[in-house]
Design a protein around this motif. Structure first.
Motif, PDB file in Angstrom:
ATOM      1  N   ASP A 174      41.929 -12.630  72.960  1.00 28.89           N
ATOM      2  CA  ASP A 174      41.930 -11.789  71.765  1.00 28.89           C
ATOM      3  C   ASP A 174      40.616 -12.018  71.009  1.00 28.89           C
ATOM      4  O   ASP A 174      39.990 -13.075  71.128  1.00 28.89           O
ATOM      5  CB  ASP A 174      43.097 -12.156  70.839  1.00 28.89           C
ATOM      6  CG  ASP A 174      44.447 -11.990  71.511  1.00 28.89           C
ATOM      7  OD1 ASP A 174      44.557 -11.162  72.436  1.00 28.89           O
ATOM      8  OD2 ASP A 174      45.390 -12.707  71.117  1.00 28.89           O
ATOM      9  N   TYR A 175      40.249 -11.035  70.213  1.00 25.89           N
ATOM     10  CA  TYR A 175      39.002 -11.173  69.458  1.00 25.89           C
ATOM     11  C   TYR A 175      39.257 -10.856  67.995  1.00 25.89           C
ATOM     12  O   TYR A 175      39.763  -9.788  67.650  1.00 25.89           O
ATOM     13  CB  TYR A 175      37.933 -10.239  70.019  1.00 25.89           C
ATOM     14  CG  TYR A 175      36.575 -10.404  69.379  1.00 25.89           C
ATOM     15  CD1 TYR A 175      36.009 -11.671  69.201  1.00 25.89           C
ATOM     16  CD2 TYR A 175      35.835  -9.294  68.978  1.00 25.89           C
ATOM     17  CE1 TYR A 175      34.756 -11.819  68.629  1.00 25.89           C
ATOM     18  CE2 TYR A 175      34.575  -9.433  68.411  1.00 25.89           C
ATOM     19  CZ  TYR A 175      34.039 -10.710  68.237  1.00 25.89           C
ATOM     20  OH  TYR A 175      32.796 -10.854  67.667  1.00 25.89           O
ATOM     21  N   ILE A 176      38.921 -11.820  67.122  1.00 28.24           N
ATOM     22  CA  ILE A 176      39.123 -11.683  65.685  1.00 28.24           C
ATOM     23  C   ILE A 176      37.800 -11.958  64.975  1.00 28.24           C
ATOM     24  O   ILE A 176      37.133 -12.954  65.246  1.00 28.24           O
ATOM     25  CB  ILE A 176      40.198 -12.661  65.167  1.00 28.24           C
ATOM     26  CG1 ILE A 176      41.530 -12.447  65.888  1.00 28.24           C
ATOM     27  CG2 ILE A 176      40.397 -12.482  63.664  1.00 28.24           C
ATOM     28  CD1 ILE A 176      42.585 -13.471  65.525  1.00 28.24           C
ATOM     29  N   THR A 177      37.436 -11.062  64.083  1.00 24.62           N
ATOM     30  CA  THR A 177      36.279 -11.299  63.217  1.00 24.62           C
ATOM     31  C   THR A 177      36.719 -11.141  61.764  1.00 24.62           C
ATOM     32  O   THR A 177      37.685 -10.432  61.472  1.00 24.62           O
ATOM     33  CB  THR A 177      35.134 -10.317  63.511  1.00 24.62           C
ATOM     34  OG1 THR A 177      35.597  -8.976  63.319  1.00 24.62           O
ATOM     35  CG2 THR A 177      34.628 -10.487  64.928  1.00 24.62           C
ATOM     36  N   VAL A 178      36.005 -11.804  60.879  1.00 25.00           N
ATOM     37  CA  VAL A 178      36.307 -11.746  59.444  1.00 25.00           C
ATOM     38  C   VAL A 178      35.035 -11.356  58.699  1.00 25.00           C
ATOM     39  O   VAL A 178      33.968 -11.954  58.915  1.00 25.00           O
ATOM     40  CB  VAL A 178      36.840 -13.096  58.918  1.00 25.00           C
ATOM     41  CG1 VAL A 178      37.058 -13.034  57.420  1.00 25.00           C
ATOM     42  CG2 VAL A 178      38.126 -13.480  59.636  1.00 25.00           C
ATOM     43  N   ASP A 179      35.154 -10.347  57.833  1.00 30.64           N
ATOM     44  CA  ASP A 179      34.048  -9.897  56.996  1.00 30.64           C
ATOM     45  C   ASP A 179      34.379 -10.158  55.523  1.00 30.64           C
ATOM     46  O   ASP A 179      35.530  -9.994  55.106  1.00 30.64           O
ATOM     47  CB  ASP A 179      33.789  -8.400  57.175  1.00 30.64           C
ATOM     48  CG  ASP A 179      33.431  -8.027  58.604  1.00 30.64           C
ATOM     49  OD1 ASP A 179      32.900  -8.890  59.327  1.00 30.64           O
ATOM     50  OD2 ASP A 179      33.679  -6.862  58.984  1.00 30.64           O
ATOM     51  N   LEU A 180      33.375 -10.544  54.771  1.00 28.63           N
ATOM     52  CA  LEU A 180      33.513 -10.721  53.329  1.00 28.63           C
ATOM     53  C   LEU A 180      32.574  -9.759  52.610  1.00 28.63           C
ATOM     54  O   LEU A 180      31.416  -9.591  53.016  1.00 28.63           O
ATOM     55  CB  LEU A 180      33.165 -12.148  52.911  1.00 28.63           C
ATOM     56  CG  LEU A 180      34.164 -13.260  53.235  1.00 28.63           C
ATOM     57  CD1 LEU A 180      33.596 -14.608  52.794  1.00 28.63           C
ATOM     58  CD2 LEU A 180      35.493 -13.007  52.557  1.00 28.63           C
ATOM     59  N   THR A 181      33.068  -9.130  51.568  1.00 27.77           N
ATOM     60  CA  THR A 181      32.213  -8.288  50.729  1.00 27.77           C
ATOM     61  C   THR A 181      32.491  -8.622  49.272  1.00 27.77           C
ATOM     62  O   THR A 181      33.631  -8.904  48.894  1.00 27.77           O
ATOM     63  CB  THR A 181      32.478  -6.790  50.966  1.00 27.77           C
ATOM     64  OG1 THR A 181      33.786  -6.463  50.510  1.00 27.77           O
ATOM     65  CG2 THR A 181      32.361  -6.441  52.443  1.00 27.77           C
ATOM     66  N   THR A 182      31.447  -8.593  48.488  1.00 29.61           N
ATOM     67  CA  THR A 182      31.621  -8.823  47.058  1.00 29.61           C
ATOM     68  C   THR A 182      30.666  -7.917  46.295  1.00 29.61           C
ATOM     69  O   THR A 182      29.584  -7.580  46.780  1.00 29.61           O
ATOM     70  CB  THR A 182      31.357 -10.299  46.689  1.00 29.61           C
ATOM     71  OG1 THR A 182      31.654 -10.505  45.305  1.00 29.61           O
ATOM     72  CG2 THR A 182      29.924 -10.697  46.957  1.00 29.61           C
ATOM     73  N   SER A 183      31.098  -7.483  45.139  1.00 28.96           N
ATOM     74  CA  SER A 183      30.245  -6.639  44.305  1.00 28.96           C
ATOM     75  C   SER A 183      30.407  -7.055  42.854  1.00 28.96           C
ATOM     76  O   SER A 183      31.457  -7.562  42.441  1.00 28.96           O
ATOM     77  CB  SER A 183      30.610  -5.156  44.472  1.00 28.96           C
ATOM     78  OG  SER A 183      31.915  -4.896  43.986  1.00 28.96           O
ATOM     79  N   TYR A 184      29.356  -6.838  42.092  1.00 33.05           N
ATOM     80  CA  TYR A 184      29.377  -7.158  40.667  1.00 33.05           C
ATOM     81  C   TYR A 184      28.730  -6.006  39.911  1.00 33.05           C
ATOM     82  O   TYR A 184      27.601  -5.588  40.211  1.00 33.05           O
ATOM     83  CB  TYR A 184      28.620  -8.455  40.375  1.00 33.05           C
ATOM     84  CG  TYR A 184      28.690  -8.851  38.920  1.00 33.05           C
ATOM     85  CD1 TYR A 184      29.855  -9.413  38.390  1.00 33.05           C
ATOM     86  CD2 TYR A 184      27.611  -8.638  38.063  1.00 33.05           C
ATOM     87  CE1 TYR A 184      29.934  -9.765  37.060  1.00 33.05           C
ATOM     88  CE2 TYR A 184      27.686  -8.982  36.726  1.00 33.05           C
ATOM     89  CZ  TYR A 184      28.855  -9.548  36.221  1.00 33.05           C
ATOM     90  OH  TYR A 184      28.939  -9.891  34.895  1.00 33.05           O
ATOM     91  N   LYS A 185      29.458  -5.475  38.950  1.00 35.36           N
ATOM     92  CA  LYS A 185      28.964  -4.358  38.158  1.00 35.36           C
ATOM     93  C   LYS A 185      28.091  -4.903  37.039  1.00 35.36           C
ATOM     94  O   LYS A 185      28.584  -5.471  36.051  1.00 35.36           O
ATOM     95  CB  LYS A 185      30.139  -3.562  37.586  1.00 35.36           C
ATOM     96  CG  LYS A 185      29.744  -2.224  37.004  1.00 35.36           C
ATOM     97  CD  LYS A 185      30.966  -1.381  36.682  1.00 35.36           C
ATOM     98  CE  LYS A 185      30.571  -0.009  36.166  1.00 35.36           C
ATOM     99  NZ  LYS A 185      31.752   0.837  35.867  1.00 35.36           N
ATOM    100  N   LEU A 186      26.785  -4.763  37.208  1.00 36.83           N
ATOM    101  CA  LEU A 186      25.849  -5.324  36.238  1.00 36.83           C
ATOM    102  C   LEU A 186      25.993  -4.659  34.875  1.00 36.83           C
ATOM    103  O   LEU A 186      25.938  -5.323  33.831  1.00 36.83           O
ATOM    104  CB  LEU A 186      24.417  -5.162  36.746  1.00 36.83           C
ATOM    105  CG  LEU A 186      24.107  -5.863  38.081  1.00 36.83           C
ATOM    106  CD1 LEU A 186      22.699  -5.492  38.538  1.00 36.83           C
ATOM    107  CD2 LEU A 186      24.240  -7.371  37.934  1.00 36.83           C
ATOM    108  N   ASN A 187      26.166  -3.344  34.884  1.00 34.43           N
ATOM    109  CA  ASN A 187      26.403  -2.581  33.660  1.00 34.43           C
ATOM    110  C   ASN A 187      26.999  -1.242  34.078  1.00 34.43           C
ATOM    111  O   ASN A 187      27.427  -1.088  35.220  1.00 34.43           O
ATOM    112  CB  ASN A 187      25.112  -2.412  32.841  1.00 34.43           C
ATOM    113  CG  ASN A 187      23.969  -1.845  33.664  1.00 34.43           C
ATOM    114  OD1 ASN A 187      24.163  -0.922  34.444  1.00 34.43           O
ATOM    115  ND2 ASN A 187      22.771  -2.400  33.485  1.00 34.43           N
TER     116      ASN A 187
END
Length: 1023
Positions: free
Chosen positions: A959-972
């Motif tokens: 089996d093949y498993i990958t993990v992705d992380l994303t993050t965002s920050y609203k500056l204004n």
């Protein structure tokens, strides 16, 4: 031995039993664990009360239709860190099997430069792709030179609002191709202000760079101003990724470093050796020179004296460097044979004392091509009256996909012939065209006459050949090697133009109309460089104008003559007009009875000429380049209807149908009926039954003979045949390379008399919503496609040939040249020719799971979403009653390019939102499979690991498993900064040495995981 699945009970039980058991499992869930129908990654904003949903011409709630519909919003793709719509669609759980990935463009795809999905594993031609509910033009080139499809790279990503994926048959609404499902790409209805992004990324290893810039500007508010106009433009580039940039074994053609239980993979390398023969041993020169595979030779030129044009005749001495002073070219390593190796008269009687070793994968292999796309869109929507709305959309999108190949070939069999037998510089005699010969430099060189070699060239009209070290002895110089300063280069440049106009509104208080006109054209230019033109090679050999001794000294004009650029232009067109009406017939206690009906007329056309025809003769063409081509045009007239009846409170019945008539003589009526029953607020039952069809593609009905090459495996040959070569199926890799490193051509012959494929499908599902924030669903699907268009199976013809039996009627076997080391043995097969026929029944059966949960904890919102598909069964039943099963194996091997049919595919996304900050984690799961394939080995072979010999890796790919992380920050209010970390754990795909869509890994299962850990940083702006 037939594989027994842990879930075998599913195959033998009724669908309702499966649903009941799965539903019971859902009831035990206290927190969201399975994905919802609507977006993976986040919950979409609540849709309008009713909209026209994919698969219907009536206005409905997208979450309450009889058919299962998944919705991918642009917001959900952002949260998952997915750059393009095509990537998102490749990742949907119902995509399996014969998908076409961008990476396969650089690994032998007929439809190079394109991307397409295969819902339910039923190939790219059974999935319909729409733009704003309207059909799109086919890609000019056909998948496997037979199947028409829409290229996902033509989707204008930055104006996409959402993608609706109908996981059900929909021919009753859309007509042909909607057997496995429908993908509807819906663009933004309006945009106000200015928005854009700048983004860049690369892998942790410093490669795979990608960039993205977009800008959208719009003005007007439909509700306030009565209009909205916006324009959008984007540019995207992804640099090529090469095999040499990844660790072993993805970067090598040599498998001797992969070992299990003391068994190691075979040595593979040009000139009869591995990458490091001093430690693993030298395979032998005879194995290299007896193979017609161009990959058996390194680039450095070697010559041997000969007086024969046949490869069956031994040379008159050992091979030697053509230029001893120069030695091996850059990138290749010299290896001096030991005295014992030189004394091996069976393998090395004619071997040079020093050979040049290389690794063609490490030197030239491409994992993913360079992709550059840019385009623009304009959309104007106007309220013509208070109730009538009109819109116009114009799109232009250019996509360029390019990649480099190997050094130019001069000693090989030419491509399969169309009007003539193939020409060969590997050997003389059948099945090759007259004049074919084992390439050798002549004793004398003479000027060309009328652009062709003279019939006789000797001392009376020529001079001794300066390229031939044996010329003074009156002997030819048989030559091996490649052109070192000519590297193959391939580029597909597609330009897509699309214009659409629609107008809709009320006719009366209860009735509405909608009219749509669309036109779409894709112009495709294929450019191939570095491919040797056969006649020009014969010319420079005959007149001595190419310097083989010092090949790097040849002028550019000589190289251009030897390998002129091949530029081929193709076109695909679609024009359609449709009008429909929908409204309320009358009211029932449970609600209005709705009726919709309409008609459509459309023109489809493809003109894709062969890039390598042989109509002017067998030498007036290129080495290597395939000759496929097709041309056709058809007009389709259609009528359709849909009726929705709320029979009683909570229970609705929906019936629809469509009749399609083709001017090519085919027609089809496609009915569908579905229901939705909501006995209590928290529970919904749904189901559908439908019939559909797929029209024969232009290529299937009217293409030139098309040949694809398939690697020979141990199961190709009976033991009795292998015994003549001193090997067995279990020791297949020790067979001479004439067998173990060979392939044969599967030639498909088009048939204008093919009938449409017909399908019957049904679905049954349960939706459970215990609270407003939690939604769980499970849907069963069962698709049976009859009269499926396939080449008559090649296996029976091969089995009969190698067993000495009569070849079955309808087939034609073309023998290859005999093995020079075993000239008395029956030659291997060069080509099997078989017509396309309506002959099989294909069944696809499985379960879709989905769930989502959304929870608010003060300022924090947590969303969890999962979707998964389990393939219960995917099989083909042939006219003789034999049956091949593919689920959980690498079959259908030929159809999927060795990508197989993993049983599980899914994803799980968890998102935290807190004030200005968002964090998401997505796990992608693609199940493993067994290295067996019943389409290659025969019925009952599943689970037997028959395509792996010797067994130097596990029989079951992990089996093949990958993990992705994303993050965002609203500056204004105007700027949002985001960071994506892809493949966080840097897990590269499981090793699969059997697939041929990529080097030692499965490109469909592995996806973008082969890039390893990667980072992407960007900023979005809105004003």
């Amino acid at each position: 031995m037939k594989k027994l699945s842990n879930n075998a009970w599913l195959r033998n039980s009724a669908a309702l039993q499966a649903l009941a058991c799965a539903g019971a499992g859902f009831a035990a869930l206290a927190a969201p664990a399975f994905a919802q129908d609507t977006p993976a990654g986040t919950v979409a904003e609540e849709p309008e009360a009713t909209i026209v949903v994919t698969g219907s011409i009536l206005r409905q709630d997208v979450n309450n239709t009889p058919s299962p519909v998944s919705v991918l919003t642009s917001e959900s793709l952002e949260q998952r860190g997915i750059q393009t719509t095509q990537e998102a669609l490749q990742r949907i759980s119902s995509n399996n099997g014969a998908a076409l990935t961008n990476s396969f463009s650089a690994n032998g795809a007929f439809a190079a430069g394109a991307s397409a999905v295969s819902l339910r594993g039923l190939t790219t031609s059974s999935t319909l792709v729409l733009f704003d509910g309207q059909r799109a033009a086919y890609y000019p080139l056909a998948d496997d030179a037979t199947r028409n499809f829409v290229d996902l790279n033509t989707i204008p990503d930055d104006i996409v609002d959402r993608v609706e994926v109908l996981r059900d048959g929909a021919s009753s609404t859309y007509g042909a191709d909607a057997i496995a499902g429908v993908i509807n790409v819906i663009t933004k209805k309006q945009f106000k202000g200015i928005g854009g992004r700048i983004e860049g990324g690369l892998t942790e290893r410093g490669d795979g760079e990608n960039y993205r810039i977009s800008l959208t500007a719009g003005t007007g508010d439909l509700g306030r101003d009565g209009y909205n106009i916006y324009a959008s433009g984007f540019w995207y580039r992804q640099n090529a990724l090469y095999n040499r940039d990844r660790p072993y074994p993805y970067n090598s053609q040599d498998l001797s470093g992969i070992c299990r239980d003391g068994v190691c993979g075979p040595q593979v390398g040009p000139n009869g050796g591995s990458i490091n023969p001093s430690s693993t041993g030298y395979v032998g020169w005879a194995d290299a020179t007896s193979s017609s595979d161009r990959r058996s030779f390194a680039t450095t030129f070697f010559v041997a004296p000969t007086n024969s044009n046949s490869a069956l005749d031994d040379p008159l001495g050992r091979y030697q460097f053509l230029n001893p002073a120069a030695g091996c070219i850059a990138g290749e390593t010299p290896y001096t044979l030991t005295a014992a190796e030189l004394a091996d008269t069976e393998q090395n009687a004619f071997a040079p004392t020093t050979v040049c070793q290389g690794d063609l994968v490490r030197q030239y292999g491409v994992i993913s091509p360079r992709i550059e796309r840019f385009g623009g869109a304009l959309k104007a929507t106007v309220a013509v009256t208070d109730d009538i709305e009109a819109s116009f959309t114009a799109n232009y999108l250019q996509s360029k996909v390019s990649y480099t190949g190997e050094p130019a070939t001069i000693r090989a069999n030419g491509p399969a012939g169309i009007a003539f037998p193939r020409f060969s510089t590997y050997n003389s005699g059948p099945p090759n065209a007259p004049g074919s010969f084992a390439l050798a430099l002549p004793v004398f060189v003479c000027p060309l006459v009328n652009g062709l070699p003279q019939a006789t060239c000797d001392a009376t009209n020529g001079t001794l050949n300066p390229n031939n070290p044996f010329a003074a002895q009156g002997l030819q110089a048989r030559i091996l090697g490649r052109i070192p300063n000519l590297t193959e280069y391939n580029e597909t440049l597609s330009r897509t133009y699309r214009g659409a106009f629609s107008i809709s509104g009320p006719v009366t208080d209860n009735w509405n109309f909608a009219a749509d006109v669309v036109g779409m054209v894709t112009d495709l230019t294929r450019t191939s460089k570095g491919y040797v033109y056969i006649q020009n090679l014969l010319n420079v050999v005959a007149d001595g104008s190419y310097n083989f001794v010092n090949p790097l000294s040849n002028s550019q004009s000589v190289l251009d003559y030897l390998a002129p650029d091949n530029i081929t232009k193709s076109k695909s067109e679609l024009y359609a007009a449709q009008v429909s009406f929908n409204g309320t017939l009358f009211e029932l206690p449970a609600g209005p009875v709705q009726l919709g009906f309409g008609g459509q007329i459309r023109l489809e056309a493809i003109d894709a000429p062969s890039a390598n025809p042989d109509f002017a003769g067998p030498t007036n063409r290129y080495f290597v380049l395939n000759a496929f081509g097709t041309k056709g045009e058809r007009v389709v007239r259609s009528g359709f209807f849909e009726l929705n009846v709320p029979a009683f409170e909570g229970f609705e019945v929906n019936a629809s149908g469509r009749y399609d008539n083709y001017n090519s003589g085919q027609d089809a009526f496609s009915p569908k009926i579905g229901f939705r029953y909501k006995p209590i607020d928290a529970l919904t039952l749904r189901g559908t039954w439908s019939r559909g069809f797929r029209i024969p593609s232009f290529a299937e009905a009217n293409a030139l003979p098309t040949t694809g090459f398939v690697n020979n495996t141990a199961s190709t040959f009976p033991e009795s045949y292998l015994a003549q070569f001193g090997c067995t199926r279990d020791t297949f890799t020790s067979c001479p390379t004439y067998l173990s490193s060979s392939s044969y051509g599967q030639t498909q012959l088009a048939s204008p008399d093919l009938k449409p494929e017909k399908s019957t499908s049904w679905t049954a599902g349960v939706i459970f919503e215990p609270t407003r924030n939690i939604r769980l669903s499970i849907d069963y699907y069962n698709i049976k496609k009859k009269g499926a268009i396939i080449p008559a199976p090649f296996g029976p013809a091969l089995a009969a040939y190698y067993s000495g039996q009569a070849i079955p009627a309808g087939y034609n076997i073309i023998q290859d040249s005999p093995d020079p080391q075993n000239p008395g043995v029956l030659p291997r097969v060069a080509y099997v020719q078989a017509p396309l026929i309506n002959a099989t029944t294909i069944r696809s059966e499985g379960l879709d799971f989905a769930a989502t949960g959304r929870f608010d904890f003060g300022d924090v919102r947590f969303t969890s979403s999962v979707e998964a598909t389990y393939v219960i069964n995917l099989d083909t039943t042939f006219a003789d009653g034999s049956r091949e099963s593919y689920e959980g194996t690498i079959g259908n091997y030929s159809l999927t390019a060795g990508s197989g049919t993993p049983e599980w595919h899914g994803s799980w996304t968890n998102t935290l939102e807190w004030k200005r900050w968002t964090l998401s984690a997505t796990a992608e799961f693609f199940g493993g499979y067994n290295l067996s394939a019943e389409d290659v080995e025969g019925p009952g072979a599943s689970g037997g690991c028959g395509l792996l010999s010797p067994r130097f890796v596990k029989c079951n790919v992990d089996d093949y498993i990958t993990v992705d992380l994303t993050t965002s920050y609203k500056l204004n209010d105007n700027f949002t900064l985001y960071l994506n970390v892809l493949n966080v754990f840097d897990d590269l795909p499981p090793i699969d040495p059997v697939t041929y869509g990529a080097n030692n890994y499965n490109p469909v299962q592995g996806g973008t995981g082969i890039y390893g850990r990667a980072y992407r940083l960007g900023v979005r702006a809105n004003f």
